[in-house]
Design a protein around this motif. Structure first.
Motif, PDB file in Angstrom:
ATOM      1  N   LYS A  34       0.942  -1.248   0.311  1.00 26.28           N
ATOM      2  CA  LYS A  34      -0.491   0.119   0.050  1.00 26.28           C
ATOM      3  C   LYS A  34       0.812   1.023  -0.358  1.00 26.28           C
ATOM      4  CE  LYS A  34      -4.095  -2.222   2.241  1.00 26.28           C
ATOM      5  NZ  LYS A  34      -4.809  -2.246   2.979  1.00 26.28           N
ATOM      6  N   GLY A  35       0.230   1.912  -0.567  1.00 24.28           N
ATOM      7  CA  GLY A  35       0.813   3.506  -0.816  1.00 24.28           C
ATOM      8  C   GLY A  35       2.332   3.660  -1.416  1.00 24.28           C
ATOM      9  N   VAL A  36       1.790   3.066  -2.786  1.00 22.90           N
ATOM     10  CA  VAL A  36       3.416   3.371  -2.962  1.00 22.90           C
ATOM     11  C   VAL A  36       3.110   4.165  -4.279  1.00 22.90           C
ATOM     12  CG1 VAL A  36       4.844   1.983  -4.801  1.00 22.90           C
ATOM     13  CG2 VAL A  36       3.777   0.771  -2.889  1.00 22.90           C
ATOM     14  N   GLY A  37       3.725   5.628  -4.458  1.00 22.35           N
ATOM     15  CA  GLY A  37       3.701   6.227  -5.652  1.00 22.35           C
ATOM     16  C   GLY A  37       3.868   5.623  -7.002  1.00 22.35           C
ATOM     17  N   MET A  38       2.891   5.815  -7.957  1.00 21.64           N
ATOM     18  CA  MET A  38       3.614   5.310  -9.565  1.00 21.64           C
ATOM     19  C   MET A  38       2.800   6.083 -10.073  1.00 21.64           C
ATOM     20  SD  MET A  38       2.189   1.548  -9.526  1.00 21.64           S
ATOM     21  CE  MET A  38       3.344   0.369 -10.126  1.00 21.64           C
ATOM     22  N   ALA A  39       4.363   6.275 -11.174  1.00 20.56           N
ATOM     23  CA  ALA A  39       3.746   6.824 -12.462  1.00 20.56           C
ATOM     24  C   ALA A  39       4.509   6.324 -13.961  1.00 20.56           C
ATOM     25  CB  ALA A  39       4.790   8.328 -12.670  1.00 20.56           C
ATOM     26  N   PHE A  40       3.231   6.552 -15.301  1.00 12.90           N
ATOM     27  CA  PHE A  40       3.215   5.564 -15.770  1.00 12.90           C
ATOM     28  C   PHE A  40       3.842   7.039 -17.213  1.00 12.90           C
ATOM     29  CE2 PHE A  40       0.827   2.630 -13.736  1.00 12.90           C
ATOM     30  CZ  PHE A  40       1.687   1.703 -13.758  1.00 12.90           C
ATOM     31  N   GLN A  41       4.412   6.288 -18.228  1.00 13.87           N
ATOM     32  CA  GLN A  41       4.850   6.658 -19.160  1.00 13.87           C
ATOM     33  C   GLN A  41       3.322   7.492 -20.035  1.00 13.87           C
ATOM     34  OE1 GLN A  41       6.150   5.410 -23.071  1.00 13.87           O
ATOM     35  NE2 GLN A  41       5.606   6.310 -24.261  1.00 13.87           N
ATOM     36  N   ASN A  42       1.939   6.843 -19.879  1.00 11.66           N
ATOM     37  CA  ASN A  42       0.587   7.055 -19.946  1.00 11.66           C
ATOM     38  C   ASN A  42       0.191   8.153 -18.694  1.00 11.66           C
ATOM     39  OD1 ASN A  42      -2.016   8.164 -19.955  1.00 11.66           O
ATOM     40  ND2 ASN A  42      -2.075   5.816 -20.872  1.00 11.66           N
ATOM     41  N   PRO A  43       0.152   9.628 -18.700  1.00  9.94           N
ATOM     42  CA  PRO A  43      -0.147  10.125 -17.285  1.00  9.94           C
ATOM     43  C   PRO A  43      -1.425   9.356 -16.473  1.00  9.94           C
ATOM     44  CG  PRO A  43       0.198  11.977 -19.361  1.00  9.94           C
ATOM     45  CD  PRO A  43      -0.174  10.361 -20.420  1.00  9.94           C
ATOM     46  N   THR A  44      -2.011   8.356 -17.102  1.00 15.78           N
ATOM     47  CA  THR A  44      -3.608   7.875 -16.578  1.00 15.78           C
ATOM     48  C   THR A  44      -4.144   9.317 -15.391  1.00 15.78           C
ATOM     49  OG1 THR A  44      -2.038   6.972 -14.435  1.00 15.78           O
ATOM     50  CG2 THR A  44      -2.651   6.055 -17.336  1.00 15.78           C
ATOM     51  N   LEU A  45      -4.214  10.568 -15.548  1.00 15.17           N
ATOM     52  CA  LEU A  45      -5.096  11.810 -14.793  1.00 15.17           C
ATOM     53  C   LEU A  45      -6.771  11.356 -15.761  1.00 15.17           C
ATOM     54  CD1 LEU A  45      -2.661  14.933 -15.649  1.00 15.17           C
ATOM     55  CD2 LEU A  45      -3.018  13.479 -13.598  1.00 15.17           C
ATOM     56  N   MET A  46      -7.419  11.816 -14.824  1.00 17.03           N
ATOM     57  CA  MET A  46      -8.757  11.463 -14.384  1.00 17.03           C
ATOM     58  C   MET A  46      -9.653  12.895 -15.370  1.00 17.03           C
ATOM     59  SD  MET A  46      -9.609   9.914 -11.198  1.00 17.03           S
ATOM     60  CE  MET A  46      -9.090   8.015 -10.336  1.00 17.03           C
ATOM     61  N   PRO A  47     -10.039  12.589 -17.016  1.00 14.12           N
ATOM     62  CA  PRO A  47     -10.536  14.002 -17.152  1.00 14.12           C
ATOM     63  C   PRO A  47     -11.267  14.420 -16.205  1.00 14.12           C
ATOM     64  CG  PRO A  47     -10.804  11.894 -18.290  1.00 14.12           C
ATOM     65  CD  PRO A  47     -10.392  10.894 -17.303  1.00 14.12           C
ATOM     66  N   TRP A  48     -12.422  14.040 -15.874  1.00  9.66           N
ATOM     67  CA  TRP A  48     -13.239  14.169 -14.586  1.00  9.66           C
ATOM     68  C   TRP A  48     -13.372  15.117 -13.804  1.00  9.66           C
ATOM     69  CZ3 TRP A  48     -12.828   9.490 -15.598  1.00  9.66           C
ATOM     70  CH2 TRP A  48     -12.582   8.210 -14.197  1.00  9.66           C
ATOM     71  N   ARG A  49     -11.452  15.178 -13.776  1.00  3.64           N
ATOM     72  CA  ARG A  49     -10.680  15.914 -12.352  1.00  3.64           C
ATOM     73  C   ARG A  49      -9.994  16.661 -12.391  1.00  3.64           C
ATOM     74  NH1 ARG A  49      -9.896  12.933  -7.068  1.00  3.64           N
ATOM     75  NH2 ARG A  49     -11.631  11.511  -6.754  1.00  3.64           N
ATOM     76  N   THR A  50     -10.352  18.414 -12.331  1.00  2.00           N
ATOM     77  CA  THR A  50      -8.881  18.986 -12.214  1.00  2.00           C
ATOM     78  C   THR A  50      -7.771  18.244 -11.753  1.00  2.00           C
ATOM     79  OG1 THR A  50      -9.640  20.151 -10.061  1.00  2.00           O
ATOM     80  CG2 THR A  50     -10.613  21.088 -11.768  1.00  2.00           C
ATOM     81  N   THR A  51      -7.117  19.478 -12.485  1.00  2.86           N
ATOM     82  CA  THR A  51      -5.155  19.166 -12.074  1.00  2.86           C
ATOM     83  C   THR A  51      -5.897  19.006 -10.243  1.00  2.86           C
ATOM     84  OG1 THR A  51      -4.480  20.102 -13.983  1.00  2.86           O
ATOM     85  CG2 THR A  51      -2.991  19.355 -12.114  1.00  2.86           C
ATOM     86  N   ILE A  52      -5.895  19.979  -9.758  1.00  2.00           N
ATOM     87  CA  ILE A  52      -5.679  19.571  -8.457  1.00  2.00           C
ATOM     88  C   ILE A  52      -6.532  18.462  -7.818  1.00  2.00           C
ATOM     89  CG2 ILE A  52      -7.840  21.514  -7.489  1.00  2.00           C
ATOM     90  CD1 ILE A  52      -6.013  22.245  -5.163  1.00  2.00           C
ATOM     91  N   GLY A  53      -7.514  17.541  -8.177  1.00  2.00           N
ATOM     92  CA  GLY A  53      -8.527  17.101  -7.871  1.00  2.00           C
ATOM     93  C   GLY A  53      -7.513  15.487  -8.151  1.00  2.00           C
TER      94      GLY A  53
END
Lengths: 261, 258
Positions: free
Chosen positions: A76-95
């Motif tokens: 639990k609680g690992v930070g992960m970042a992939f090549q594809n940013p996988t941000l949620m389009p329904w949330r703002t950046t801060i969200g």
């Protein structure tokens, strides 16, 4: 004792009757606060190592230990970042950046009450990557580089002990990529998390890592472990110094051997 | 032609095409001297439409009511089942084949059975509207859930998210544009369902009105009913499209930025 330990770890993918040995025999140790990079020819199981360390995939053989504990399921609680940013389009950046706070204990329980506090924290982090003015924008209103910065913020907001980066800068143009190396290094120098970077960019690996591991062709084995003794903070100018260039060449030669076989 | 003119023409095109079709229809009726009992002139249909407006409205009201109730039930049921199918591989493998088989049954064949069970009236129409509009909602919601990026799932799992958290944080928002897209299809199907039921075995609604008018060889009234259904269908479609845009602005990203 290393923070992350892999002992003779192997992984076999099974698809129907076919089995593929993706990772043959990986042994490596990552100290707490160390930043390592894994490089190798494509398809050598670099990403597999990440999934094994985080417990997203169970190892077929050998032991994976994080903080002395045997990994049996997703840790639990690992930070992960992939090549594809996988941000949620329904949330703002801060969200998007706040997402881990809604999921990771103990923040999860406090989230509703302490929302303002967490938002301030997210804004501070967005500030360090130069995105304060874009906090209320949606991911699809940001450039690729900005999306990847937000992605890094999301991976780091809950101050994970372990950060996993799977070619996070792979889809960016060369200038943005080199700029984000600097951003990444600054974040690491400040927070000193344990970092695992999977990449096929050797300059990126040498720039960011304390130790670079070279993997063989599939089935992947670790064929070279190289300490990077260049003092920090490293800059773009560093990448043109002879020692830096020598290190990159050394790694490249080792990988070429793999391709030649 | 200037830019504004082109824009205006673009929006006027559907109306122009419709008007042209009606004119051709009218001319054809006159030129070929088609008997009114086979194909009434549009002007005659319009006259009947105005003359019997109150009757048509009353029957339309029945149909609209049964359609909307069936449709709302389909949204509730479709959403729940879609989430279950999309979230669990076991529910998927257990129910999906059955749903496909059920969807292959012509719904008109259900109406006689429904009449045995619940009698004549609004209830079979509601149920038919429900069963016919249910399927696209289930499939779309399940598709929305099933197409979550694996990386997104990995990010959440490595944060320690439970299955329920993954469903509420990503799955449901991700499925919303799929749900709203399916509503446009589902509302039109719901009209088909309720009108079929009214036609096969109803005692009210626009389908019943058309059936009794055609039994009296009153072609203009039958056609007026047909137009009334078309108007209701288009209006409800427009409502669904509007709701879709409102609820899932992020899925129409190009239009907000551009």
């Amino acid at each position: 004792m290393p923070f992350v330990e892999l002992e003779h770890v192997s992984l076999t993918y099974r698809l129907g009757k076919e089995t593929t040995l993706a990772l043959a025999d990986a042994t490596l140790g990552i100290e707490r606060g160390e930043f390592i990079a894994v490089v190798g020819p494509s398809g050598c199981g670099k990403s597999t190592i990440m999934k094994l360390v985080t417990g997203l995939l169970p190892a077929s053989g050998g032991d994976v230990k994080v903080a002395g504990q045997l990994v049996t399921g997703p840790i639990k609680g690992v930070g992960m970042a992939f090549q594809n940013p996988t941000l949620m389009p329904w949330r703002t950046t801060i969200g998007n950046v706040l997402l881990p706070m809604e999921v990771v204990e103990p923040h999860k329980r406090r989230f509703r009450r302490a929302r303002a506090e967490y938002e301030a924290r997210a804004m501070k982090l967005l500030g360090t990557v130069g995105l304060v003015d874009f906090a209320q924008k949606y991911p699809w209103q940001l450039s690729g580089g900005m999306q990847q910065r937000s992605n890094l913020c999301r991976a780091l907001i809950h101050e994970p002990e372990l950060l996993m980066l799977d070619e996070p800068f792979g889809a960016l143009d060369a200038f943005t990529r080199e700029e984000l190396w600097g951003v990444m290094q600054a974040l690491w120098l400040e927070k000193r998390f344990t970092g695992v970077l999977v990449t096929h960019d050797l300059r990126e690996a040498v720039y960011l890592a304390d130790t670079v591991y070279v993997m063989s062709r599939r089935p992947g084995r670790i064929v070279l472990s190289r300490k990077i003794d260049i003092p920090r903070p490293r800059t773009l100018a560093t990448t043109f110094e002879p020692h830096f260039v020598d290190l990159v060449h050394e790694l490249r030669d080792r990988i070429h051997q793999e391709h030649a076989q | 032609m200037n830019g504004v003119g082109r824009e205006v023409l673009k929006y006027a095109m559907p109306w122009l095409v419709m008007a042209a079709l009606l004119v051709i229809w009218q001319i054809a009726c006159i030129v070929f001297d088609i008997p009114e009992i086979i194909l009434p002139k549009p002007t005659r249909i319009f006259a009947v439409f105005v003359m019997r407006f109150d009757v048509l409205m009353a029957y339309c009201g029945d149909t609209l009511w049964t359609t909307v109730v069936g449709f709302l039930l389909a949204i509730a049921g479709g959403l729940l089942l879609g989430l279950a199918i999309g979230a669990s591989p076991f529910v998927y493998s257990g129910l999906y084949p059955l749903l496909i088989a059920f969807n292959a049954v012509p719904k008109v064949a259900l109406v006689p059975i429904l009449m045995i069970w619940v009698g004549v009236g609004s209830l079979p129409a509601v149920i038919t509207a429900f069963v016919i509009s249910f399927f696209p909602i289930v499939v779309n919601v399940a598709t929305g859930l099933a197409t979550i990026e694996p990386e997104m799932r990995d990010v959440l799992r490595s944060l320690g998210a439970t299955r329920i958290e993954i469903l509420t944080k990503v799955g449901i928002p991700r499925a919303m544009p799929y749900l709203f897209a399916s509503l446009k299809v589902a509302i039109t199907l719901a009209f088909i369902g309720s009108v079929i039921s009214e036609t096969v075995g109803g005692n009210n609604g626009i389908g019943f009105l058309m059936l009794s008018a055609s039994a009296r060889n009153d072609a203009p009234t039958t056609f007026a009913g047909l137009f009334a259904i078309a108007i209701m269908g288009v209006l409800m479609y427009a409502v669904c499209a509007l709701v879709e845009k409102r609820m899932t602005r992020w899925a129409f990203r190009g239009e907000i930025v551009g």
